[in-house]
Design a protein around this motif. Structure first.
Motif, mmCIF file in Angstrom:
data_model
loop_
_atom_site.group_PDB
_atom_site.id
_atom_site.type_symbol
_atom_site.label_atom_id
_atom_site.label_comp_id
_atom_site.label_asym_id
_atom_site.label_seq_id
_atom_site.Cartn_x
_atom_site.Cartn_y
_atom_site.Cartn_z
ATOM 1 N N SER B 14 0.876 -1.259 -0.029
ATOM 2 C CA SER B 14 -0.018 -0.066 -0.105
ATOM 3 C C SER B 14 0.845 1.192 -0.089
ATOM 4 O O SER B 14 2.085 1.130 0.623
ATOM 5 N N GLU B 15 0.352 2.195 -0.633
ATOM 6 C CA GLU B 15 1.258 3.591 -0.531
ATOM 7 C C GLU B 15 1.495 3.948 0.816
ATOM 8 O O GLU B 15 0.526 3.911 1.803
ATOM 9 N N GLY B 16 2.615 4.189 1.395
ATOM 10 C CA GLY B 16 3.110 4.692 2.653
ATOM 11 C C GLY B 16 3.675 3.515 3.387
ATOM 12 O O GLY B 16 3.920 3.679 4.498
ATOM 13 N N ALA B 17 3.278 2.397 3.218
ATOM 14 C CA ALA B 17 4.008 1.211 3.558
ATOM 15 C C ALA B 17 5.078 0.713 3.377
ATOM 16 O O ALA B 17 5.931 1.314 2.383
ATOM 17 N N LYS B 78 12.457 0.448 1.596
ATOM 18 C CA LYS B 78 12.271 1.876 1.473
ATOM 19 C C LYS B 78 11.180 1.895 2.564
ATOM 20 O O LYS B 78 10.101 1.236 2.686
ATOM 21 N N SER B 80 8.960 4.278 2.939
ATOM 22 C CA SER B 80 7.178 4.661 2.770
ATOM 23 C C SER B 80 7.076 4.540 1.431
ATOM 24 O O SER B 80 7.732 5.269 0.575
ATOM 25 N N ALA B 81 6.466 3.601 0.673
ATOM 26 C CA ALA B 81 6.079 3.508 -0.586
ATOM 27 C C ALA B 81 5.388 4.508 -1.178
ATOM 28 O O ALA B 81 4.506 4.969 -0.735
ATOM 29 N N HIS B 82 5.678 4.893 -2.355
ATOM 30 C CA HIS B 82 5.152 6.026 -3.294
ATOM 31 C C HIS B 82 4.910 5.520 -4.541
ATOM 32 O O HIS B 82 5.444 4.511 -5.135
ATOM 33 N N ASP B 85 7.071 4.720 -7.349
ATOM 34 C CA ASP B 85 8.156 3.591 -7.092
ATOM 35 C C ASP B 85 7.513 2.157 -7.813
ATOM 36 O O ASP B 85 8.310 1.256 -7.854
ATOM 37 N N VAL B 112 2.240 -0.732 -6.253
ATOM 38 C CA VAL B 112 1.956 -0.072 -5.022
ATOM 39 C C VAL B 112 0.433 0.531 -4.944
ATOM 40 O O VAL B 112 -0.107 1.130 -6.131
ATOM 41 N N PRO B 114 -2.901 2.550 -4.087
ATOM 42 C CA PRO B 114 -3.306 3.687 -3.646
ATOM 43 C C PRO B 114 -4.275 3.460 -2.385
ATOM 44 O O PRO B 114 -4.867 2.459 -2.223
#
Lengths: 114, 114
Positions: B14-17, B78, B80-82, B85, B112, B114
């Motif tokens: 998930s985004e941010g994970a 990383k 926090s995933a964006h 990425d 990723v 959202p």
């Protein structure tokens, strides 16, 4: 700084036809690589040039593939005749002398053999 | 001879994970290790590399990897995933010293959500 240039970007041919790919490395990069990337796999080295000399071509299928690097700059990879299993992306990469671990890749040529 | 194993051909986060992409290598001599990223229809771009020195290596776009000799691993992380990425990531290995070709893994496609 201009990157590694490759052309064409896409090519569709029938089996048993011939095809050629062109690569222009970054200016000043003495080492040039050609890789074959089959869908779902990592790049596989086909041939490495140092200036205009071949360093490693142990995985190049020499019965049908050939490559040259005239004058130590541009390079051409040829397949003659093509087989269905040659369908892949052909990547060119170049390296500044003494920095062999940082390879700069071109966008690749996607070959489809029908 | 050297080889690379990337666990998981597809990873979704998930985004941010946290992003964690796994890479294990095999090499008969001390290795140099790399992570490359490939966006759709583009060539590979070097994210980071380990050659000597500090075992925690920081790369571009907030990625880092840690060389663990005892585990023969070089996992990419990383915090926090964006969305940007999303791409395919390749781990690669080459033996240190002298000329040796770079061997790439089969790649991990990162999605990723959202």
């Amino acid at each position: 700084e201009a990157g590694v240039a490759q052309s064409p970007r896409y090519k569709i041919i029938e089996k048993r036809q011939s095809v050629a790919f062109w690569c222009n490395p970054i200016s000043g990069h003495a080492t040039l690589y050609w890789y074959q990337q089959i869908l779902g796999q990592g790049p596989k080295l086909l041939i490495q040039f140092q200036n205009n000399g071949v360093v490693d071509d142990s995985q190049l299928p020499k019965d049908r593939f050939s490559a040259e690097r005239l004058k130590g700059v541009d390079s051409t990879l040829k397949i003659q005749p093509a087989k269905l299993e040659d369908s892949a992306v052909y990547l060119c990469a170049s390296v500044l002398a003494g920095e062999r671990y940082e390879q700069f890749f071109g966008p690749g040529t996607r070959l489809t053999v029908l | 001879a050297q080889s690379v194993t990337q666990l998981g051909s597809h990873v979704s986060v998930s985004e941010g994970a946290l992003v964690l992409l796994r890479c294990n290598y095999s090499s008969s001599v001390p290795p140099y290790l790399f992570w490359y990223v490939q966006y759709p229809n583009q060539g590979l771009q070097l994210l980071l590399k380990y050659t000597t020195g500090a075992t925690l290596v920081k790369g571009i776009n907030g990625f880092e990897a840690e060389f663990k000799k005892s585990e023969t691993s070089f996992h990419l992380t990383k915090p926090s995933a964006h969305m940007s990425d999303a791409a395919e990531y390749f781990c690669a290995v080459t033996p240190s010293g002298g000329y040796q070709k770079v061997t790439f893994g089969t790649g991990t496609k990162l999605q990723v959500i959202p």
